[in-house]
Scaffold this motif. Structure first.
Motif, mmCIF file in Angstrom:
data_model
loop_
_atom_site.group_PDB
_atom_site.id
_atom_site.type_symbol
_atom_site.label_atom_id
_atom_site.label_comp_id
_atom_site.label_asym_id
_atom_site.label_seq_id
_atom_site.Cartn_x
_atom_site.Cartn_y
_atom_site.Cartn_z
ATOM 1 N N ARG A 175 -7.560 59.378 43.890
ATOM 2 C CA ARG A 175 -7.691 58.811 42.542
ATOM 3 C C ARG A 175 -8.631 57.608 42.619
ATOM 4 O O ARG A 175 -8.193 56.453 42.551
ATOM 5 N N PRO A 176 -9.919 57.855 42.750
ATOM 6 C CA PRO A 176 -10.879 56.776 43.035
ATOM 7 C C PRO A 176 -11.039 55.759 41.914
ATOM 8 O O PRO A 176 -11.449 54.627 42.169
ATOM 9 N N ASN A 177 -10.733 56.129 40.699
ATOM 10 C CA ASN A 177 -10.953 55.225 39.566
ATOM 11 C C ASN A 177 -9.666 54.568 39.066
ATOM 12 O O ASN A 177 -9.639 54.008 37.974
ATOM 13 N N GLN A 178 -8.631 54.635 39.875
ATOM 14 C CA GLN A 178 -7.336 54.114 39.439
ATOM 15 C C GLN A 178 -6.813 53.082 40.428
ATOM 16 O O GLN A 178 -6.927 53.251 41.640
ATOM 17 N N LYS A 179 -6.229 51.990 39.902
ATOM 18 C CA LYS A 179 -5.540 51.027 40.752
ATOM 19 C C LYS A 179 -4.162 51.583 41.075
ATOM 20 O O LYS A 179 -3.353 51.817 40.185
ATOM 21 N N LEU A 180 -3.917 51.775 42.345
ATOM 22 C CA LEU A 180 -2.685 52.425 42.768
ATOM 23 C C LEU A 180 -1.605 51.399 43.084
ATOM 24 O O LEU A 180 -1.897 50.277 43.500
ATOM 25 N N LYS A 181 -0.356 51.816 42.899
ATOM 26 C CA LYS A 181 0.777 50.926 43.121
ATOM 27 C C LYS A 181 1.566 51.362 44.349
ATOM 28 O O LYS A 181 1.701 52.558 44.622
ATOM 29 N N LEU A 182 2.078 50.375 45.045
ATOM 30 C CA LEU A 182 2.881 50.627 46.234
ATOM 31 C C LEU A 182 4.168 51.357 45.852
ATOM 32 O O LEU A 182 4.815 51.022 44.856
ATOM 33 N N HIS A 183 4.526 52.394 46.622
ATOM 34 C CA HIS A 183 5.774 53.159 46.491
ATOM 35 C C HIS A 183 5.836 54.066 45.259
ATOM 36 O O HIS A 183 6.822 54.777 45.074
ATOM 37 N N THR A 184 4.819 54.053 44.407
ATOM 38 C CA THR A 184 4.808 54.953 43.249
ATOM 39 C C THR A 184 4.447 56.366 43.705
ATOM 40 O O THR A 184 3.513 56.555 44.484
ATOM 41 N N ILE A 202 -3.683 73.057 47.583
ATOM 42 C CA ILE A 202 -2.263 72.709 47.642
ATOM 43 C C ILE A 202 -1.947 71.593 46.649
ATOM 44 O O ILE A 202 -2.785 70.738 46.359
ATOM 45 N N LYS A 203 -0.744 71.656 46.140
ATOM 46 C CA LYS A 203 -0.249 70.625 45.229
ATOM 47 C C LYS A 203 0.646 69.689 46.031
ATOM 48 O O LYS A 203 1.566 70.136 46.715
ATOM 49 N N ILE A 204 0.361 68.389 45.950
ATOM 50 C CA ILE A 204 1.100 67.433 46.777
ATOM 51 C C ILE A 204 1.766 66.361 45.920
ATOM 52 O O ILE A 204 1.295 66.019 44.833
ATOM 53 N N GLN A 205 2.878 65.863 46.432
ATOM 54 C CA GLN A 205 3.476 64.627 45.948
ATOM 55 C C GLN A 205 3.258 63.593 47.039
ATOM 56 O O GLN A 205 3.554 63.846 48.212
ATOM 57 N N TRP A 206 2.757 62.425 46.667
ATOM 58 C CA TRP A 206 2.397 61.446 47.679
ATOM 59 C C TRP A 206 2.599 60.031 47.146
ATOM 60 O O TRP A 206 2.766 59.813 45.948
ATOM 61 N N LYS A 207 2.583 59.073 48.063
ATOM 62 C CA LYS A 207 2.733 57.665 47.697
ATOM 63 C C LYS A 207 2.033 56.806 48.741
ATOM 64 O O LYS A 207 1.641 57.290 49.813
ATOM 65 N N ILE A 208 1.880 55.537 48.420
ATOM 66 C CA ILE A 208 1.363 54.558 49.382
ATOM 67 C C ILE A 208 2.545 53.758 49.909
ATOM 68 O O ILE A 208 3.361 53.249 49.132
ATOM 69 N N ASP A 209 2.638 53.664 51.238
ATOM 70 C CA ASP A 209 3.757 52.958 51.850
ATOM 71 C C ASP A 209 3.266 52.201 53.077
ATOM 72 O O ASP A 209 2.119 52.355 53.506
ATOM 73 N N SER A 210 4.135 51.389 53.637
ATOM 74 C CA SER A 210 3.757 50.536 54.760
ATOM 75 C C SER A 210 3.746 51.313 56.072
ATOM 76 O O SER A 210 4.520 52.251 56.272
ATOM 77 N N ILE A 211 2.855 50.914 56.958
ATOM 78 C CA ILE A 211 2.821 51.421 58.327
ATOM 79 C C ILE A 211 2.578 50.234 59.250
ATOM 80 O O ILE A 211 2.222 49.143 58.799
ATOM 81 N N PHE A 212 2.790 50.450 60.534
ATOM 82 C CA PHE A 212 2.486 49.417 61.520
ATOM 83 C C PHE A 212 1.446 49.963 62.482
ATOM 84 O O PHE A 212 1.651 51.000 63.113
ATOM 85 N N ILE A 213 0.324 49.250 62.564
ATOM 86 C CA ILE A 213 -0.760 49.664 63.445
ATOM 87 C C ILE A 213 -0.413 49.246 64.860
ATOM 88 O O ILE A 213 -0.151 48.071 65.131
#
Length: 384
Positions: free
Chosen positions: A295-304, A353-364
């Protein structure tokens, strides 16, 4: 005569084969900690008043050497009501200390602490006694209206805490800079010590700075050692008396700090940044303006949770995390997945494919394990 001799000999052999009781303690070892279980355990005693003498606070547990429930601040007054009879040997600043786990009365319950870090008298020395433990989460919004100026730090205490390296004017009398203890944080890391200091600047600026130290070096540091304990710092609150008024407030939760920097000009400008204290004590800034090729033109929210279609390319397990690699509008997309590749998820190249996804935390992975964020795919199914 022979019959009597045989009877006596048989009795001697029988008694020598019986299992005898022993008073030797049973010793269990786990993670280089030695624990001895004595027979006279859980002895109730008349309540003894003691005080926590561990500068970084003392953890209390569900049972001896058991699950950690919380931490008691330095100089906390407690009542010892039970001797468990269970002893452990722990490592503290390269020294091994053996002591008993004792039961104390806390919140109408009995919890256990390591007796070596208790003393019979309150500890009136040490700069750490001036920093109360702050319960998280909370918002630090220190300003001229709510600031508390007490227990001003002396020159020696400033040097002990290396604050002159952050604010050189603290050592200059003509600059009117002063430092006051604010609070300390429990980072759940015995190697680190974290405090907040309120600094006043010539009467028209104040700020709270969060300072992280290496605990072992800090206990030995007196301002003249090359082994300096200060690791990192971050300003978490700020206020000023000026026309171009600015203010900083921060929400602090565990090892994460959400910092809001507001400049009240025309028009006002407000910046929000996220910081993370890693296990080595470094405070890293984390990007929280999330954008990606899905979604390149959208500001994404954490955990949504979002739903989209993408073109599957392959699975890639060559990194610390497993990635599903795909295309969206001919642009590369990578999402972390956490499933076994069964028939449901056995996609072929170019499957839609149809996906459900979110942005979440990771540890590098690496020194300190730095907090970052990535796309996670929650579920997926083939469309064509």
């Amino acid at each position: 005569m022979n019959i009597r001799f045989v009877f006596i000999l048989t009795a001697i052999i029988f008694n020598s084969c019986k299992k005898t009781k022993t008073n030797d303690p049973i010793i269990h070892r786990k993670d280089s900690t030695e624990t001895k279980f004595l027979q006279n355990t859980n002895t109730l005693v008349e309540a003894e008043t003691k005080y926590v003498n561990a500068f970084s606070g003392l953890r209390y547990r569900e049972k001896p050497n058991g699950k950690i429930l919380g931490k008691l601040p330095y100089n906390s007054k407690i009542s010892v009501i039970k001797h468990s009879g269970i002893f452990s040997q722990i490592k503290d600043n390269n020294n091994f200390i053996e002591s008993e786990w004792v039961g104390i009365h806390l919140n109408n319950d009995t919890v256990y602490v390591f007796n070596a870090f208790l003393s019979e008298k309150i500890n009136k020395t040490g700069v750490w006694a001036k920093f109360p433990l702050k319960k998280m989460p909370f918002v630090d919004s220190t300003n001229f209206d709510n600031m508390i100026l007490k227990n001003k730090l002396s020159i020696n205490e400033i040097k002990k805490l290396q604050l002159q390296e952050l604010y050189p004017d603290l050592l200059k009398e003509d600059r009117d800079f002063n430092a006051y203890p604010s609070y300390q944080l429990d980072l759940k890391n015995d190697q680190l010590q974290c405090i907040a200091v309120l600094v006043t600047k010539a009467g028209h600026e104040i700020e709270t700075v969060l300072v992280v130290y290496e605990n072992e070096k800090l206990m030995k540091y007196y301002g003249d050692s090359h082994e300096k304990p200060l690791i990192n710092s971050l300003t978490v609150s700020y206020d000023e008396i000026a026309e171009g008024w600015s203010r900083i407030t921060s929400e602090i939760k565990n090892n994460s700090i959400t910092k809001i920097d507001a400049l009240y000009t025309e028009p006002p400008r407000i910046d929000t940044t996220l910081h993370h204290i890693n296990r080595l004590g470094y405070i890293n800034k984390v990007t929280i303006n999330f954008k990606n090729n899905i979604r390149p033109n959208q500001k994404l929210k954490l955990h949504t949770v979002y739903t989209d279609t993408i073109r599957f390319m392959n699975y890639n397990d060559n990194y610390d995390y497993f990635f599903l690699e795909a295309k969206k509008n001919n642009k590369d997309v990578s999402l972390i997945y956490n499933w076994d590749i069964t028939k449901k998820y056995d996609f072929k190249k170019n499957d839609l494919i149809k996906i459900q996804w979110k942005i979440d935390s990771i540890f590098i992975a690496g020194d300190g394990e730095t907090l970052s964020f990535s796309e996670y795919v929650i579920d997926a199914k083939r469309i064509e």
